[in-house]
Design a protein around this motif. Structure first.
Motif, mmCIF file in Angstrom:
data_model
loop_
_atom_site.group_PDB
_atom_site.id
_atom_site.type_symbol
_atom_site.label_atom_id
_atom_site.label_comp_id
_atom_site.label_asym_id
_atom_site.label_seq_id
_atom_site.Cartn_x
_atom_site.Cartn_y
_atom_site.Cartn_z
ATOM 1 N N PRO A 3 0.822 -1.220 0.000
ATOM 2 C CA PRO A 3 0.000 0.000 0.000
ATOM 3 C C PRO A 3 0.853 1.266 0.000
ATOM 4 C CG PRO A 3 -0.466 -1.383 1.953
ATOM 5 C CD PRO A 3 0.649 -2.040 1.204
ATOM 6 N N GLN A 4 0.300 2.331 -0.567
ATOM 7 C CA GLN A 4 0.997 3.622 -0.548
ATOM 8 C C GLN A 4 0.924 4.220 0.848
ATOM 9 O OE1 GLN A 4 -0.345 6.532 -3.428
ATOM 10 N NE2 GLN A 4 -0.836 4.898 -4.860
ATOM 11 N N HIS A 26 -9.941 1.200 1.324
ATOM 12 C CA HIS A 26 -8.979 0.576 0.397
ATOM 13 C C HIS A 26 -7.672 0.217 1.105
ATOM 14 C CE1 HIS A 26 -11.548 1.639 -3.006
ATOM 15 N NE2 HIS A 26 -11.758 2.766 -2.364
ATOM 16 N N GLU A 28 -5.832 -2.232 0.877
ATOM 17 C CA GLU A 28 -4.812 -2.853 0.021
ATOM 18 C C GLU A 28 -4.051 -1.792 -0.770
ATOM 19 O OE1 GLU A 28 -7.981 -2.527 -0.490
ATOM 20 O OE2 GLU A 28 -8.059 -1.806 -2.548
ATOM 21 N N ARG A 29 -4.637 -0.594 -0.916
ATOM 22 C CA ARG A 29 -3.987 0.473 -1.710
ATOM 23 C C ARG A 29 -3.298 1.523 -0.856
ATOM 24 N NH1 ARG A 29 -6.744 1.344 -7.275
ATOM 25 N NH2 ARG A 29 -5.241 3.029 -7.396
ATOM 26 N N TYR A 30 -3.899 1.833 0.315
ATOM 27 C CA TYR A 30 -3.395 2.970 1.097
ATOM 28 C C TYR A 30 -3.217 2.619 2.561
ATOM 29 C CZ TYR A 30 -5.390 5.188 -3.018
ATOM 30 O OH TYR A 30 -5.699 5.501 -4.308
ATOM 31 N N SER A 282 -6.141 8.434 -6.204
ATOM 32 C CA SER A 282 -6.041 7.283 -7.105
ATOM 33 C C SER A 282 -5.630 7.651 -8.528
ATOM 34 C CB SER A 282 -7.394 6.564 -7.177
ATOM 35 O OG SER A 282 -8.357 7.425 -7.765
#
Ligand code: NAD
Ligand code: MG
Length: 396
Positions: A3-4, A26, A28-30, A282
């Motif tokens: 993740p970011q 999210h 998994e992303r952040y 995003s």
């Protein structure tokens, strides 16, 4: 992909809370890497429990002790820091991918600039920093390779309606004008004679958006739209004459771009800041922001009016300082921050805000705005004068 890591400057505020809501959707992303607040320790502690950041930053060492104690008791491993240097530190650390700049006012200048210097992806809500130091910021971003993505709903809409290569110049891209929409705030139709006695509560009751108190008052004076004109000037390298404010009370069209061939491209959506926040996070992809789909049948109609520059003097002042250049926008911004704080404390009437702003602008000399020192000196001079004018009850 891991993740970011996102540093959230102003995590306890309106934009900060909406940002964390998008992050939560999210995982998994952040990841919330650092959470930074001023003095709301209780809220920040709750956020630390939910998001488990690596760092938490508060105003001073005493508040940091309180937060550290509570985190230790709860078994959290967060490192608690304090002060402006720490805000800068968590904005430039190598592990940080993006910085949400959502502190209100000039207080966000140094950490946001630190993120720009470190070449981060900057999600910019804190418009005051561009108003104060737009030249310096855009220059820093160019040199460092940072990416600046606007979170302000209007600028995010314009960003969406512009071609991806707009950096080569608006005219070269066939852009005629930017149409910057404005709700007109709660007093769009209030008789002028009634404006003097407006209370902070009435000024903060925005018809379409729920926001922090400072930006709510700015929306009521339309200083917010003035600050946004200046913000657009820097973000999109637009001449003042290329920025047309359009009063649109429904806040459904968040702004539009008028092209040479007669096309007008607009971005529409419900007034929910999670849309522009998610798009900035995003971009160039799109993710679920938790926002209700727009129901055009329920909206039914969209209205548009020309802005009234006499009623909303602050809007005119913004165009004036753009023409004056240099530190004039920083002077206006500083005067306005002092004026709004005084209004919220009951020390200045509502109509005193534009009067104070104008008086400070007339008195403080304008200098060059290409250095941080120059900008900060203008900011300090304007604050000192505005404060003394309020103490003298010049506009009471
Ligand atoms: P807010 O008052 O709700 O939150 C401000 C945040 O900044 C809080 O977390 C507070 O702790 C922090 N803060 C304040 N002073 C600080 C200081 N000296 N040092 C460190 N942190 C400090 O404000 P908001 O409505 O979330 O607005 C934040 C910024 O985003 C403003 O610049 C505003 O113009 C801009 N913005 C907000 C909205 C919105 O819908 N709320 C929309 C567009 C742009
Ligand atoms: Mg806005």
């Amino acid at each position: 992909m891991s993740p970011q890591n996102i540093t959230v400057l102003g995590s306890t505020g309106s934009i900060g809370v909406s940002t964390l809501d998008v992050i939560r959707r999210h995982p998994e992303r952040y990841r919330a890497f650092a959470l930074c607040a001023h003095s709301q320790v209780d809220k920040l502690f709750e956020q630390c429990q939910v998001f488990r950041p690596v760092y938490a930053v508060v105003r001073d060492a005493a508040l940091a002790d309180v937060l550290r104690g509570r985190c230790q008791q709860a078994g959290l491993t967060v490192e608690v820091l304090s002060g402006v240097e720490s805000l800068e530190y968590v904005s430039r650390l190598p592990e940080v991918d993006a910085v949400m700049a959502a502190i209100v006012g000039a207080a966000g200048l140094r950490p946001t600039l630190a993120a720009a210097r470190a070449g981060k992806r900057i999600l910019l809500a804190n418009k005051e920093v561009l108003v104060m130091a737009g030249e310096l910021f855009m220059q820093t971003v160019r040199v460092s390779g940072a990416v600046m993505l606007p979170v302000d709903s209007e600028h995010n809409a314009i960003f969406q309606a512009l071609p991806p290569d707009f950096h080569r110049g608006l005219s070269a891209c066939g852009v005629r004008r930017i149409l910057l929409t404005a709700s007109g705030g709660p007093f769009r139709n209030t008789p002028l004679s009634a404006l003097h006695d407006v209370t902070p509560e009435a000024a903060c009751a925005h018809p379409n958006w729920v926001m922090g108190r400072k930006i709510s008052v700015d929306s009521a004076t339309m200083m917010n739209k003035g600050l946004e004109v200046i913000e657009a000037r820097w973000l999109f390298d637009a001449a003042p004459a290329q920025i047309q404010v359009v009063v649109h009370p429904q806040s459904v069209i968040h702004s539009a771009v008028d092209y040479a061939d007669g096309s007008v491209l607009a971005q529409l959506g419900n007034p929910d800041m999670r849309t522009p926040i998610a798009y900035a996070m995003s971009w160039p992809e799109r993710i679920d922001a938790g926002v209700e789909p727009l129901d055009l049948f329920k909206i039914g109609r969209l209205d548009f009016y020309e802005p009234d520059f006499e009623r909303f003097r602050c809007l005119q002042l913004a165009y004036d300082v753009l023409h004056a250049g240099g530190t004039a926008p920083a002077i206006l911004n500083a005067a306005n921050e002092v004026a709004v704080a005084a209004f919220l404390e009951g020390a200045l009437p509502f109509l005193g805000i534009p009067r104070l702003n104008e008086a400070v602008l007339q008195a403080v000399p304008v200098g060059g705005a290409d250095s941080l020192e120059g900008v900060c000196a203008a900011d300090a001079a304007a604050r000192a004068l505005a404060t003394s004018m309020i103490e003298e009850r010049r506009f009471a």
